[in-house]
Design an enzyme around this catalytic site. Structure first.
Site, PDB file in Angstrom:
ATOM      1  CB  VAL A 167      -0.940   0.014   1.224  1.00 38.45           C
ATOM      2  CG1 VAL A 167      -1.564   1.389   1.434  1.00 38.45           C
ATOM      3  CG2 VAL A 167      -2.038  -1.030   1.065  1.00 38.45           C
ATOM      4  CB  CYS A 168       1.204   4.113   0.693  1.00 41.76           C
ATOM      5  SG  CYS A 168       1.630   5.856   0.810  1.00 41.76           S
ATOM      6  CB  THR A 169       5.789   5.079  -0.833  1.00 41.77           C
ATOM      7  OG1 THR A 169       5.769   5.102   0.595  1.00 41.77           O
ATOM      8  CG2 THR A 169       5.276   6.403  -1.374  1.00 41.77           C
ATOM      9  CB  ALA A 217      -3.719   4.433  -4.500  1.00 43.46           C
TER      10      ALA A 217
END
Length: 286
Positions: A167-169, A217
């Protein structure tokens, strides 16, 4: 119909409906001792029958034995991890480990100093895993990408994991491990443009699935990501039950949430603030 409640409830991953049933067991003891009201006794019976009814719904797989490892490293973003963790831990029978990159089991501080206690160290985890999960962050994420020990563990687990996820970076970490080459993937908007530097096909979606690679994202997308994983493992009806348990029915009080939906003045300024982070990730892709 015989229901072995304890086999359903005990062990990691038993949070779904576990609390109500433990309360029922306590109520049963109170009834036997004459310490409970008839109304509470009736409510106990109603809860038990409702649980059995839920188990009988087509498409619901109530119990499993999934093996899940969620990486913890100093400077991770807490919501990246906590959102998916709620749904993973609510899958009855699943074993969820919070795996620290540190050499001890001391609490690991997030980027905003929310400390979470790990359950295992890297060397404690044997594959194959059903889910290998990596959260994102900024400086802490770059630190993991530069840490050979952590990257070797991720690459090793990815060889046998059923699902490789982030998730995310966290997708930057997967990219550094060489796991995004030729794959469709997403990330936090601030790092989305860096995905091609790792050989990925950047996709602007909240959850992206490409084979056994599943990426979410930015930050809050971890909730959608978690539900997607539950649906894949246990069926959409089980995921629907967990969505209701979480009361996930968002009604944001302000506009925005993506660069395209946010006031351009705000979006441009925010985007510029992450220029250093993007460049740091790009340097680590080399």
């Amino acid at each position: 119909m015989t229901l072995d409640r304890r086999s359903l409830l005990l062990g990691a991953g038993s949070a779904l409906f576990a609390a109500p049933f433990l309360a029922l067991e306590r109520a049963a003891a109170q009834i036997a001792a004459g310490e409970i009201s008839p109304a509470l006794a009736a409510a106990r019976k109603e809860s038990e029958l409702a649980h059995i009814e839920l188990m009988g719904i087509d498409g619901i797989k109530m119990h499993g034995d999934e093996k899940i490892a969620m990486l913890l490293y100093p400077g991770f973003t807490a919501l990246d991890l906590v959102g998916p963790h709620f749904f993973f831990a609510c899958m009855m029978g699943a074993k969820v480990d919070l795996v620290t990159t540190q050499n001890n089991l001391d609490p690991v501080a997030s980027d905003l100093q929310l400390a979470i206690a790990p359950t295992a160290k890297l060397e404690d985890i044997d594959g194959p895993l059903d889910i290998m999960f990596v959260p994102g962050g900024t400086i802490g994420t770059a630190g993991v990408m530069a840490d050979e020990r952590s990257m070797q563990w991720i690459a090793k687990q990815a060889k046998t994991a059923r699902y490789i996820t982030s998730v995310c970076t966290g997708s930057m970490i997967l990219g550094k491990a060489g796991l995004l080459k030729g794959k469709r993937a997403t990330s936090h908007w601030a790092a989305h443009a860096v995905l091609p530097d790792f050989g990925a096909i950047a996709v602007d979606e909240r959850v992206v699935v490409d084979g056994n690679l599943i990426t979410g994202a930015g930050i809050s997308a971890g909730i959608d990501f978690g539900l997607s994983i539950v649906a894949a493992l246990r069926g959409e009806k089980y995921a629907e039950a967990l969505r209701l348990q979480a009361e996930y029915a968002p009604e944001p009080p302000v506009s925005g949430g993506t660069l395209s939906d946010t006031d351009p003045a705000i979006a441009n300024a925010m985007d510029g603030m992450f220029a250093t982070v993007r460049e740091q990730f790009r340097q680590l892709a080399i």
